[in-house]
Design an enzyme around this catalytic site. Structure first.
Site, PDB file in Angstrom:
ATOM      1  N   LYS A  55       0.831  -1.208   0.000  1.00  2.00           N
ATOM      2  CA  LYS A  55       0.000   0.000   0.000  1.00  2.00           C
ATOM      3  C   LYS A  55       0.869   1.264   0.000  1.00  2.00           C
ATOM      4  CE  LYS A  55      -3.637  -2.492   2.449  1.00  2.00           C
ATOM      5  NZ  LYS A  55      -4.240  -2.797   3.765  1.00  2.00           N
ATOM      6  N   VAL A  98      -7.413   0.933   8.952  1.00  4.54           N
ATOM      7  CA  VAL A  98      -7.045   0.148  10.139  1.00  4.54           C
ATOM      8  C   VAL A  98      -6.713  -1.250   9.636  1.00  4.54           C
ATOM      9  CG1 VAL A  98      -7.782  -0.771  12.352  1.00  4.54           C
ATOM     10  CG2 VAL A  98      -8.510   1.520  11.646  1.00  4.54           C
ATOM     11  N   GLN A  99      -5.436  -1.595   9.698  1.00  3.07           N
ATOM     12  CA  GLN A  99      -4.989  -2.893   9.180  1.00  3.07           C
ATOM     13  C   GLN A  99      -5.492  -4.012  10.096  1.00  3.07           C
ATOM     14  OE1 GLN A  99      -3.155  -3.289   6.274  1.00  3.07           O
ATOM     15  NE2 GLN A  99      -3.580  -5.471   6.537  1.00  3.07           N
ATOM     16  N   ASP A 124     -11.404   2.287   3.355  1.00  2.00           N
ATOM     17  CA  ASP A 124     -11.646   0.844   3.287  1.00  2.00           C
ATOM     18  C   ASP A 124     -13.131   0.547   3.122  1.00  2.00           C
ATOM     19  OD1 ASP A 124      -9.515  -0.888   3.185  1.00  2.00           O
ATOM     20  OD2 ASP A 124      -9.084  -0.777   5.320  1.00  2.00           O
ATOM     21  N   THR A 379     -15.366  63.268  18.726  1.00  2.00           N
ATOM     22  CA  THR A 379     -15.926  64.193  19.716  1.00  2.00           C
ATOM     23  C   THR A 379     -16.576  63.363  20.807  1.00  2.00           C
ATOM     24  OG1 THR A 379     -18.136  64.296  18.777  1.00  2.00           O
ATOM     25  CG2 THR A 379     -16.483  65.777  17.811  1.00  2.00           C
ATOM     26  N   LYS A 385     -18.089  54.556  14.825  1.00  2.00           N
ATOM     27  CA  LYS A 385     -17.168  53.903  13.885  1.00  2.00           C
ATOM     28  C   LYS A 385     -17.248  52.376  14.008  1.00  2.00           C
ATOM     29  CE  LYS A 385     -13.069  55.552  14.400  1.00  2.00           C
ATOM     30  NZ  LYS A 385     -12.430  54.532  15.199  1.00  2.00           N
TER      31      LYS A 385
END
Length: 934
Positions: A55, A98-99, A124, A379, A385
Site C-alpha cells: 500500500k 485500520v490494518q 476501506d 468628539t 465607527k
C-alpha cells in the site's frame, strides 16, 4: 475455447496512472495540497507488514503522502481509539486504514475500532455508515470497500453489461460478499448470495452470468458448475501444498482455475487478478476523498447561514439586543467560512482561536478586497465607527450575500469598567456575545500583562544583582556549574554573538569578555519599560518601587501603563508569524546602558519566555455579528499612544478565507489623522497589504461640534444646536470632514463617506453632508441607519464600497523610511495635521541623535498625540491652522518597529470617574447572567 484472462495487474496499472494524473491536477489547483493516507497497524504480523508495504509503495507512486502508524502489541483499545481520533481530526489526512487483524495482547472490539474511523476518511469502506449508504444505493456518497470495487472495475473491463444479468456472489463477509451483493444490485443485476447454508450451490452457480467468489476455501468452485461464457471473478487467496515450489506451497483461489477457464468467457487468475485491484481501489478511494475535501474546502466557497434580526422600535439597549439573538455555535460558523476542525481551538460555544497553520494552507489563494473604516476627528458625541464597521459587514454578508469578515480590536477592560463602556458596536450592529467580547475573551490581554511585567521584574532584578555582586560572582550565577561543568544556554549564545564574542565554552572567556557579557550596566533614568495593568487606576501613574528592606535601598521612581499601551500589544498586532513574533519580542529595547548601548529583552534573557507566554495570544479570536457574519477579534493597541489597529495576522487570514470577490473590513482607531495614518504608514508597510477602500464615518452632530457648537457634558441633555436643524453650523464643521477626506487621498485610496444618521438629523442636514463630501473628492457619500436596522440599514454603504473597490487605487506611503527622523515627523504634521512646522524640544532632539546613532532612524513614525483635535490642543476643533507642533520626547518601540514622538502630555493609564461603570455591573447568581454591563 478457453476464457479470456482479466489481468488485475494491467487494469490496476491503468487505474494508478489515472490516479497519478488526478493528483497532479489537484496540485495545479492548490500547489500546497497533497492527498494524505494513514495505515494504522497494531502489532507486527508479517502478513500485515507485507500488505502495508504494498500500500505504501502504491501510494508513493501515485503521489499520495502515506504514513505507517505502528502501535505495539501492548496497545490497549483506548490507545487505538485515541490514535484514530487524532487522525480523524487531522485535515491533511484524507484516508485512514485500520490494518486487520488487530494484533494486540489485549482484547479488541474490531467493530468498535473500525467504526471509530470518520466515515469521510474510511477509504476501506468498512464503517457501518458507509456500509449502510451502500446498502441503500447511495453510491455517490460513500466509500465502497476496495475488493468489491476492484471486482466491479474488472467486470467493466470485460465490456459485459451488468444491468439485467443474473449475478451470484459466493460468500457473505462484510469485506467482500455483502458489499459485492449491494454493488451488483445497485448496478441493476439480479443478485443471489450463496453461503455455507445454501442447499444447491452448484445449481445456483450454474445460473450465474456473473460469478464472484469469496468463500475462503481453496478451489471449492469447480469448472463444471460454471455457466458457459460467464464472467468469473475469484477473490480467494489460499495456500495449497506444491512440492515443485521452493516454499513447498502455491497460491490458489476459491475457483478451480484450470477447469473453470474452459467454461467461463472471462476469468481472473490467482494471483494477479483481484489482489492488485484491491490496492488500486484503495488508492482510488483515497484520491476520491482528497478530491471531495478539496472541492468542499475551496477558499471563498462558503456555505453560510445568516441570523435573522427581530427589529424592535424603539431600539432596546445593546445588552438586550445582544441577548435576544442566539449565536450560532462557533464551530459551525468556522466550518461555514472554510476553517478546518484542526485549525480551530474552541473556547466554549461562542468563541474560538484559529491556528496559524491556515496561512500555509491558503498561501497560494488570492486575497479578497481590503477595506479600512476610519472617522472624522472624534468628539464626545461619538461617530459610531465600530457600529458602522459591523453594520457594513452585516450588509455585505447577510443582505448582499458576499463573503465578508470584520477584523476588529479587542477592547481593554479599563474603559469597560470606567467611563467609555464596551466596543462591540451598538444597536443592531454588534459583535456577540458582547459580554465575552468586552471582558476576558480568550485571555490575550492577560497574557500581555504577564509578559510585560515579567520584563519589568527582569529589569529590576538584573540591576539589583549587578549592583550587589562582583563580575566573577555574577558570571558564575548566570552560567552556573551543573554536573561539574558550565554551559551557555541558547539565549546567552545570542548575547555573546551580539557582543562579537564567538565562543561557546564558558571557561574560555577573558576577564574583559566576562564583564561585557555579565553586566548590562543599565542607566536607571533611561528605563522606558513600564509595568502594566488592564484597569483604569490613576494612582499608578507615578510610584516608587523597591521600598522593602530586602531590596537594600535600591528604590526608584516608576509608573504603570494600561496593558493595551504595552509594546507587546503592538508587537502582537504587527507580527506576521510565530518566528517573527519571537524576533520582535527579542528586539524590544527597555533601557540604555551607561555606555549608550540599547538594552533589549534578549540581553535580559527573557525573550524566549515571553514567546512562551504569548504562544496562544498570537492566534486570532473568532466571533460573530448579530446577523451571523464572522469576526476576528485580535489585538488592541491604543491609537493615540500606539498604532491603534487590529492584527495583521487576522487580516491576512480573513483575506484568504473570503476569496477574491469577498471583503475584509477592519477599523482604525480614532480619526483618520491618527488610526488611518498609522494603518497606512505602519500596518500596511509591515503587512504588505494594499487597501481598496477607505470608509470615513461622520455624524451630523459631531460635525456641528467641529463647526463651533457648544461643549457637551456626559449625562446632561444635549444643547439645542445638536437636536435642531442648523445648516450653517453644520457647513462650518464639514471642514473637518473635508480635511480627513484629503488625508485619505494622500494615500491614493478611494474614500466613501458613511453618514451615520441619528433620529434628530434632518433630511437637509444629511443631504448637505453627502453633497459636501462628494464635492471634497469622496468617491461617494451615503447615509446609514445600521444602528436601528442592522445590515439592511447599510446596504447603500455596502454597494458604494463594492463599487469603490473596483475603482483604480494608486496606493502610496506618505513618506520614505530613509528620510531623517525629524523630516518624517514634519511630513505627518504638515500634510495630515495641517501644522506650519514642528518644534523638537531638547529631550526630543537628544532622542533623534541617540536613535540615529543606535541605528533606529529608518523606522516608521507613530505619533502619540491627542485624538480630539487635528492639532496638539484637544479643545481646537474643526481644522486648526497656523500652529507649530511641539515634540516633547521621542521613544523607540524597536520590537514593534516604530518610533513614537510624544506631542504634549497624556496619561498612559486612565483614571476612574466619580461614578464608574462598575456601579451597575453584577452577576445574577441563579442564571449567571451579567447585568448592567451596557
Amino acid at each position: 475455447m478457453s476464457a479470456q484472462i482479466i489481468s488485475g495487474k494491467e487494469v490496476s496499472a491503468k487505474v494508478r496512472e489515472g490516479l497519478k494524473k488526478d493528483v497532479e491536477q489537484m496540485k495545479l489547483q492548490d500547489p500546497n495540497f497533497k492527498p494524505g493516507l494513514v495505515v494504522l497497524q497494531v502489532g507486527d504480523r508479517d502478513d500485515s507488514n507485507l500488505y502495508i508495504s504494498m500500500k505504501l509503495k502504491a501510494a508513493a507512486e501515485i503521489g499520495i503522502n502515506a504514513t505507517h502508524m505502528r502501535l505495539p502489541k501492548t496497545a490497549t483499545e483506548e490507545e487505538v481509539l485515541h490514535s484514530i481520533t487524532e487522525v480523524n481530526e487531522n485535515s491533511s489526512i484524507h484516508g485512514l486504514i485500520v490494518q486487520l487483524p488487530l494484533d494486540s495482547i489485549h482484547k479488541m472490539d474490531t467493530e468498535k475500532v473500525t467504526n471509530a474511523v470518520a466515515p469521510e476518511k474510511d477509504v476501506d469502506g468498512l464503517t457501518s455508515i458507509n456500509a449502510g449508504k451502500l446498502s441503500r444505493g447511495d453510491l455517490g456518497d460513500c466509500f465502497i470497500p476496495c475488493t468489491p470495487n476492484g471486482c466491479m472495475e474488472l467486470i467493466r473491463q470485460t465490456g459485459v453489461s451488468v444491468a439485467g444479468k443474473k449475478a451470484v456472489v459466493v460468500g457473505r463477509s462484510k469485506i467482500v460478499g455483502a458489499p459485492m451483493h449491494d454493488l451488483l444490485l445497485w448496478n441493476h443485476a439480479t443478485v443471489t448470495t450463496c453461503h455455507s447454508k445454501t442447499t444447491d450451490l452448484p445449481g445456483e452457480v450454474g445460473r450465474a452470468d456473473i460469478l464472484v467468489v469469496g468463500i475462503g476455501k481453496a478451489e471449492m468452485v469447480k469448472g463444471e458448475w460454471i455457466k458457459k461464457g460467464a464472467v468469473v471473478i475469484d477473490c480467494g487467496i489460499n495456500h495449497v501444498p506444491d512440492e515443485t515450489k521452493a516454499s513447498g506451497k502455491r497460491v490458489v483461489g476459491d475457483v478451480h482455475y484450470a477447469s473453470a477457464k474452459e467454461q467461463a468467457g472471462f476469468i481472473t487468475p490467482v494471483p494477479g487478478g483481484v489482489g492488485p485491484m484491491t490496492v488500486a481501489m484503495l488508492m482510488a478511494n483515497t484520491v476520491l476523498s482528497a478530491k471531495r475535501f478539496l472541492d468542499s474546502h475551496q477558499p471563498g466557497k462558503w456555505n453560510i447561514t445568516y441570523t435573522k434580526l427581530n427589529l424592535q422600535k424603539p431600539v432596546p439597549s445593546d445588552i438586550v439586543i445582544s441577548r435576544s439573538c442566539v449565536p450560532k455555535p462557533i464551530d459551525g460558523l468556522a466550518r461555514e467560512v472554510g476553517l478546518l476542525s484542526d485549525e480551530v481551538e474552541l473556547y466554549g460555544k461562542t468563541k474560538a482561536k484559529v491556528q496559524l497553520s491556515i496561512i500555509k494552507r491558503l498561501q497560494a489563494q488570492p486575497d479578497g478586497k481590503y477595506v479600512v473604516v476610519t472617522g472624522i476627528t472624534p468628539t464626545p458625541l461619538g461617530e459610531g465607527k465600530s457600529t458602522t464597521t459591523i453594520g457594513l459587514v452585516q450588509a455585505l454578508g447577510a443582505e448582499m450575500k458576499l463573503n465578508v469578515f470584520a477584523c476588529v480590536r479587542q477592547p481593554s477592560q479599563g474603559p469597560t469598567f470606567g467611563i467609555k463602556g464596551g466596543a462591540a458596536g451598538g444597536g443592531y450592529s454588534q459583535v456577540i456575545p458582547m459580554e465575552e467580547f468586552n471582558l476576558h475573551l480568550t485571555g490575550d490581554i492577560h497574557a500581555i500583562t504577564a509578559s510585560n511585567n515579567l520584563v519589568s521584574a527582569a529589569i529590576d532584578a538584573r540591576m539589583f544583582h549587578e549592583s550587589t555582586q562582583t563580575d566573577k560572582a555574577l558570571y558564575n550565577r548566570l552560567v552556573p556549574l551543573i554536573g561539574g561543568q558550565r554551559k551557555f544556554c541558547p539565549i546567552q549564545i545570542n548575547r555573546l554573538r551580539k557582543l562579537g564574542i564567538e565562543k561557546t565554552d564558558p571557561s574560555t572567556l577573558t576577564e574583559e569578555e566576562i564583564t561585557r557579557f555579565a553586566r548590562l550596566d543599565i542607566e536607571p533614568s533611561s528605563i522606558t519599560w513600564h509595568r502594566v495593568l488592564d484597569t483604569n487606576d490613576r494612582f499608578l501613574r507615578k510610584i516608587t518601587i523597591g521600598q522593602s528592606p530586602t531590596e537594600k535601598g535600591f528604590t526608584r521612581e516608576a509608573q504603570f501603563d494600561i496593558t493595551v499601551a504595552s509594546e507587546i500589544m503592538a508587537v502582537l498586532a504587527l507580527t506576521s508569524s510565530m518566528k517573527d513574533m519571537r524576533q520582535r519580542l527579542a528586539k524590544m529595547v527597555v533601557a540604555t546602558s551607561r555606555g549608550g548601548a540599547p538594552v533589549t529583552t534578549e540581553d535580559l534573557g527573557v525573550s524566549g519566555a515571553l514567546t512562551v507566554l504569548m504562544k496562544d495570544a498570537i492566534k486570532p479570536n473568532l466571533m460573530q455579528t448579530l446577523e451571523g457574519t464572522p469576526v476576528f477579534v485580535h489585538a488592541g493597541p491604543f491609537a493615540n499612544i500606539a498604532h491603534g489597529n487590529s492584527s495583521i495576522l487576522a487580516d491576512k487570514i480573513a483575506l484568504k478565507l473570503v476569496g477574491p470577490e469577498g471583503f475584509v473590513v477592519t477599523e482604525a482607531g480614532f480619526g483618520a489623522d491618527i488610526g488611518m495614518e498609522k494603518f497606512f504608514n505602519i500596518k500596511c508597510r509591515y503587512s504588505g497589504l494594499r487597501p481598496h477602500v477607505v470608509v470615513l464615518v461622520a455624524t451630523v452632530r459631531a460635525l456641528k461640534m467641529h463647526g463651533g457648537g457648544p461643549t457637551v457634558t456626559a449625562g446632561m441633555p444635549l444643547p439645542k444646536e445638536y437636536i435642531e436643524e442648523n445648516l450653517e453650523l453644520l457647513e462650518k464643521g464639514c471642514s473637518n470632514m473635508r480635511k480627513q477626506i484629503e488625508n485619505a487621498q494622500h494615500f491614493g485610496v478611494p474614500v466613501v463617506v458613511a453618514v451615520n444618521a441619528f433620529k434628530a438629523d434632518t433630511e437637509l442636514e444629511l443631504d448637505l453632508v453627502c453633497s459636501m463630501a462628494k464635492a471634497a473628492g469622496a468617491f461617494d457619500a451615503v447615509r446609514c441607519s445600521h444602528w436601528a436596522e442592522g445590515g439592511a440599514g447599510a446596504v447603500a454603504l455596502g454597494k458604494a464600497v463594492q463599487r469603490a473597490s473596483e475603482a483604480p487605487s494608486k496606493f502610496k506611503f506618505l513618506y520614505d523610511l530613509e528620510l531623517p527622523i525629524a523630516d518624517k515627523i514634519r511630513i505627518i504634521a504638515q500634510k495630515i495635521y495641517g501644522a506650519d512646522d514642528i518644534e523638537l524640544l531638547p529631550e526630543a532632539q537628544h532622542k533623534v541623535e541617540l536613535y540615529t546613532k543606535q541605528g533606529f532612524s529608518n523606522l516608521p513614525i507613530c505619533m502619540a498625540k491627542t485624538h480630539l483635535s487635528l492639532s496638539h490642543e484637544a479643545d481646537k476643533k474643526g481644522v486648526p491652522s497656523g500652529f507649530i507642533l511641539p515634540i516633547r520626547d521621542i521613544r523607540a518601540s524597536v520590537g514593534s518597529g516604530f518610533l513614537f514622538p510624544l506631542v504634549g502630555t497624556m496619561p498612559t493609564i486612565p483614571g476612574l470617574p466619580t461614578r464608574p461603570c462598575f456601579y451597575d455591573i453584577d452577576l445574577d447568581p441563579e442564571t449567571e447572567q451579567v447585568n448592567g454591563l451596557f
